[in-house]
Design an enzyme around this catalytic site. Sequence first.
Site, mmCIF file in Angstrom:
data_model
loop_
_atom_site.group_PDB
_atom_site.id
_atom_site.type_symbol
_atom_site.label_atom_id
_atom_site.label_comp_id
_atom_site.label_asym_id
_atom_site.label_seq_id
_atom_site.Cartn_x
_atom_site.Cartn_y
_atom_site.Cartn_z
ATOM 1 N N SER A 92 0.832 -1.189 0.000
ATOM 2 C CA SER A 92 0.000 0.000 0.000
ATOM 3 C C SER A 92 0.883 1.262 0.000
ATOM 4 O O SER A 92 1.735 1.408 -0.874
ATOM 5 C CB SER A 92 -0.970 -0.042 1.192
ATOM 6 O OG SER A 92 -2.010 0.876 1.040
ATOM 7 N N ASP A 107 -8.311 -5.727 -5.921
ATOM 8 C CA ASP A 107 -7.982 -4.650 -4.982
ATOM 9 C C ASP A 107 -9.034 -3.553 -5.102
ATOM 10 O O ASP A 107 -9.199 -2.956 -6.163
ATOM 11 C CB ASP A 107 -6.588 -4.112 -5.326
ATOM 12 C CG ASP A 107 -6.065 -3.080 -4.338
ATOM 13 O OD1 ASP A 107 -6.852 -2.607 -3.498
ATOM 14 O OD2 ASP A 107 -4.867 -2.751 -4.421
ATOM 15 N N HIS A 121 -6.485 -6.239 -1.614
ATOM 16 C CA HIS A 121 -5.402 -5.278 -1.358
ATOM 17 C C HIS A 121 -4.372 -5.818 -0.373
ATOM 18 O O HIS A 121 -3.169 -5.669 -0.574
ATOM 19 C CB HIS A 121 -6.004 -3.981 -0.817
ATOM 20 C CG HIS A 121 -5.023 -2.868 -0.633
ATOM 21 N ND1 HIS A 121 -4.376 -2.268 -1.686
ATOM 22 C CD2 HIS A 121 -4.576 -2.232 0.496
ATOM 23 C CE1 HIS A 121 -3.572 -1.314 -1.220
ATOM 24 N NE2 HIS A 121 -3.666 -1.282 0.094
#
Length: 417
Positions: A234, A328, A359
């Site tokens: 991320s 995601d 994700h």
Amino acid sequence: MVELTVTPQSSLSDRPVQVQARGLSPSQLVTLCSSLTDEQGQRFQARAFFHADEAGEVDPGRHAALGGSYSGVWPMGLFWFLQPDTLFRRLVKRDVAGSPFIVRLEVYDGLHIVTTPQDQPLASCEAERWYMAPGTQRVPIREGRVRGALYLPPGPGPFPGVIDLFGGAGGLIEFRAGLLASHGFAVLALAFFAYDDLPRALTQLDLEYFEEAAELLLRHPKVRGPGLGVIGVSKGGEVALSMATFLPQVVATVWINGTSSLHGNPLVYKDLHIPPIPYCTERMLFTELGALDNSAIFADPRDPTYSTSAIPTEKIRGKVLFVVGEADRSMNSKLFAKLAMARMPPESCRLLSYPGAGHLIEPPGSPLCSTSSIRGTPRPVVWGGEAQAHAKAQDHSWQEIVQFLELHLGPAATMKL
């Protein structure tokens, strides 16, 4: 007499175990249940329904679950498909060094959609799932500006060094560092905001902080240079890609569902300043459960207006492994990966792209978290993913990540539990 066993009884959380029930009647319908309680008192459970075979045995590695938390043949299904009793909870090991997760396994006669205190299992056992191999050392790091925790494998070393970064919630998350150290790497779990005396909120990516962390790790007598690896997910992926671009110490980078441009915060490094693409927060959507779907808040990075915000990945001299979950819901990570790779020589990068994965691609043993509450947001956030596809992605990508780091940093000694 019915017997339920797990082999080995104590193991690292990224390693497979075998669950077996014996002493049942042929074709007997049973429910296998697993449960654990995390350090915050939150309970996670999974259950699956089976018919015993002709020998009166159930083995999830050989026999298909008929239904429950999953269906089909999944040797680790009772671990990989754990679900929280309370919505929006994510299973994260916080006390990595001090204790394992204790997973209680039970077998019940018949179909049990729920179990009550009055229900008595036919048999039960417990599995210890550790995030750190025996002899691994955890060293708190508070040196200069750098804050984090260093995980060192047992022995004199030297070991290949890796910096481990998580995302936009901040704080210090250590479970992946403990597991990587158990594979023979010296791993610095690095905080960069919302921890100790670091800034409470992220206002800019100060690359000199990450450079200081890299130099600190490489100075350690048990760390083998001259280069090191970085793994980030991320926002941590955005940081990892920036480190690979500008810091010559970084020779191997694992980017998991990140971006290829600066978003929300500028990058500063000496006299360099890369402006961010602003978040379009007015585009966020609320799901039927009231969670935030942020997938639309990222402006199109291909818009010429934002060209100066792209990370100049053509400057990268090391190797990069891009890991993408195609389901995601936090961002279009596959687009970001392809944009970063388009600027790089083909031989310097590789893409692992997983349909159905969300994700939060983590080591195997972490069940899918498709939505969770995180620090700094008023509502839970949607991460996406389909449970079975996500589990397969985690299992495969973790093996690939360890092999990639070994290939480009040199071999690491694997510990056993």
